[in-house]
Scaffold this motif. Structure first.
Motif, short mmCIF file in Angstrom:
data_model
loop_
_atom_site.label_atom_id
_atom_site.label_comp_id
_atom_site.label_asym_id
_atom_site.label_seq_id
_atom_site.Cartn_x
_atom_site.Cartn_y
_atom_site.Cartn_z
N UNK A 165 0.78 -1.31 -0.09
CA UNK A 165 -0.11 -0.01 -0.17
C UNK A 165 0.90 1.28 -0.02
N UNK A 166 1.96 1.40 -0.05
CA UNK A 166 2.97 2.37 -0.35
C UNK A 166 2.87 2.96 -1.60
N UNK A 167 2.86 4.27 -1.63
CA UNK A 167 2.64 5.01 -2.74
C UNK A 167 3.90 4.93 -3.96
N UNK A 168 5.24 4.44 -3.43
CA UNK A 168 5.99 3.83 -4.31
C UNK A 168 6.16 2.49 -4.95
N UNK A 169 5.36 1.61 -4.21
CA UNK A 169 5.18 0.25 -4.58
C UNK A 169 4.79 0.05 -6.32
N UNK A 170 4.01 0.93 -6.52
CA UNK A 170 3.37 0.76 -8.18
C UNK A 170 4.62 1.13 -8.99
N UNK A 171 5.27 2.11 -8.44
CA UNK A 171 6.68 2.78 -9.39
C UNK A 171 7.63 1.54 -9.42
N UNK A 172 7.64 0.90 -8.45
CA UNK A 172 8.79 -0.18 -8.33
C UNK A 172 8.32 -1.20 -9.32
N UNK A 173 6.98 -1.60 -9.39
CA UNK A 173 6.59 -2.74 -10.16
C UNK A 173 6.84 -2.12 -11.64
N UNK A 174 6.39 -0.97 -11.99
CA UNK A 174 6.66 -0.50 -13.38
C UNK A 174 7.94 -0.68 -13.82
#
Length: 189
Positions: A165-174
């Motif tokens: 649920x961290x806002x950075x998590x999606x950036x990491x996945x990308x």
């Protein structure tokens, strides 16, 4: 408690220092061997100290270790070891300094055999944390369980750097970390 949550409880300059690393570096894949080596140096130097101490000294590490140039560090002489032991901008620990130099030489050999340090790491994917630790202890100096775990999480080879649920998590996945990639099956001949 995850690093993502701990940072929320910090304030001021301390929070800014950690947030910059958390938001822009932690968990993102690194494709440059010198930067991978630099992260390994920083993780090794963190042993017994706070990550905050290492973050505050990152510029000092970059300067002292020739911007983490693997080739330059591998060629360090006894004079370089003494220079590093007298450099207040880094952690002045002989075992950690020797480990950086020996590990640079190990990485040069891995580059020669595999094309790059990154390709060597990729060639061992997937592994459990325990398997990675065993592999690192066999090949590198000063690489215990926490050092290996943090190095691999911080460079995208193992999951866990960020809470889902961290806002950075999606950036990491990308950014396509290796831990999030499907495992390639060996082709049958």
């Amino acid at each position: 408690m995850s690093y993502c949550r701990v940072i929320q409880n910090m304030t001021g300059a301390q929070q800014e220092l950690h947030k910059t690393y958390h938001d822009n570096h932690y968990g993102y894949p690194i494709h440059d061997d010198n930067e991978l080596f630099g992260r390994l140096i920083m993780e090794i130097n963190q042993a017994g100290l706070s990550w905050e101490t290492i973050l505050k000294k990152e510029a000092g590490f970059r300067k002292a270790y020739h911007n983490f140039s693997i080739k330059k560090v591998a060629a360090y002489t006894e004079a370089d070891r003494e220079r590093l032991m007298n450099d207040a901008g880094i952690i002045r620990n002989r075992l950690k300094i020797n480990a950086a130099i020996e590990n640079a030489n190990t990485i040069l050999a891995l580059q020669k055999e595999h094309g790059s340090f990154e390709k060597w790491l990729e060639s061992h994917h997937p592994k459990t944390k325990e398997e990675w630790v065993k592999l690192f202890k066999k090949n590198f100096r000063f690489t215990g369980g926490e050092i290996v775990n943090e190095f691999l999480m911080s460079t995208g080879f193992l999951p866990g750097a960020h809470a889902a649920d961290c806002s950075v998590y999606a950036k990491i996945i990308k950014a396509k970390p290796l831990w999030h990639q499907p495992v390639k099956k060996a082709s049958a001949k």
